[in-house]
Design a protein around this motif. Structure first.
Motif: not given
Length: 221
Positions: A50, A54, A75
């Motif tokens: 992630y 992101e 997020n």
């Protein structure tokens, strides 16, 4: 009536999706065969994935197509940081590292520069988290009594209605101005994303399930 692109994409990725859902590590995790530490090991690898995803989202924010898929409420990195502190303590950053399969996954995410490839990775992760990820959250609570820190990755409290959000996301997929060849590329990359995800699960299984079978119900090496 012809299927929409989101329907075509879902059908094309379903076999890969099922393979991920029924991987040995996830099956053992949800079946209560592993200790709570196994959830931490999974979260540690997801933290790297992630972080890469992101970072890619931030880079794609101004893209006229990909930018529509960048939602701050999705997020996960900060939530994962809370979970890391729960599982590994305040010095967690010095205790977790990428498995080679995770590094390969992150490398692929960071290499994409076209909207369709970015969305493929975005789609395979976030829509699954909002839906199927809630199963893991439920099992974590039922099996180990973990709520709040330790399970924050699965908490999407900035999304009032998950079904409405998913419907909106599918509409964005259907309206994205990719031609037939580009849509095929999106499907191919989505399948690849699932394969990379399955490879991470396989690496976790190799490292931790083998150890568990030899030393009892423990995921620590």
């Amino acid at each position: 009536m012809s299927p929409t692109f989101s329907e075509t994409l879902r059908a094309a990725t379903m076999p890969s999706h099922e393979q991920a859902n029924h991987s040995p590590y996830i099956s053992a995790l949800l079946g209560g065969e592993l200790s709570v530490d196994a959830f931490g090991q999974l979260a540690s690898q997801l933290y790297f994935v992630y972080s890469a995803l992101e970072e890619a989202a931030e880079a794609m924010r101004d893209d006229p197509i990909a930018g529509k898929f960048v939602f701050a409420e999705l997020n996960r990195r900060e939530a994962l940081r809370e979970d890391m502190a729960y599982y590994f303590g305040p010095s967690w950053e010095s205790q977790v590292s990428e498995l080679p399969a995770t590094a390969e996954y992150c490398k692929r995410i960071r290499s994409v520069s076209w909207s369709g490839e970015f969305v493929a990775h975005h789609y395979t992760r976030y829509l699954g988290d909002i839906a199927g990820g809630q199963i893991i959250r439920h099992r974590l609570r039922k099996l180990h009594g973990v709520e709040g820190p330790g399970s924050m990755f699965y908490v999407f409290d900035q999304i009032p209605s998950a079904p409405k959000f998913r419907d909106n996301y599918r509409t964005l997929l259907n309206e994205a101005p990719w031609n037939a060849q580009e849509r095929k590329r999106v499907i191919i990359e989505s399948v690849r994303a699932y394969e990379l995800n399955v490879a991470v699960f396989a690496a976790l299984a190799t490292k931790f399930l083998t150890h568990t079978s030899t030393h009892g119900n423990s995921t620590t090496s």
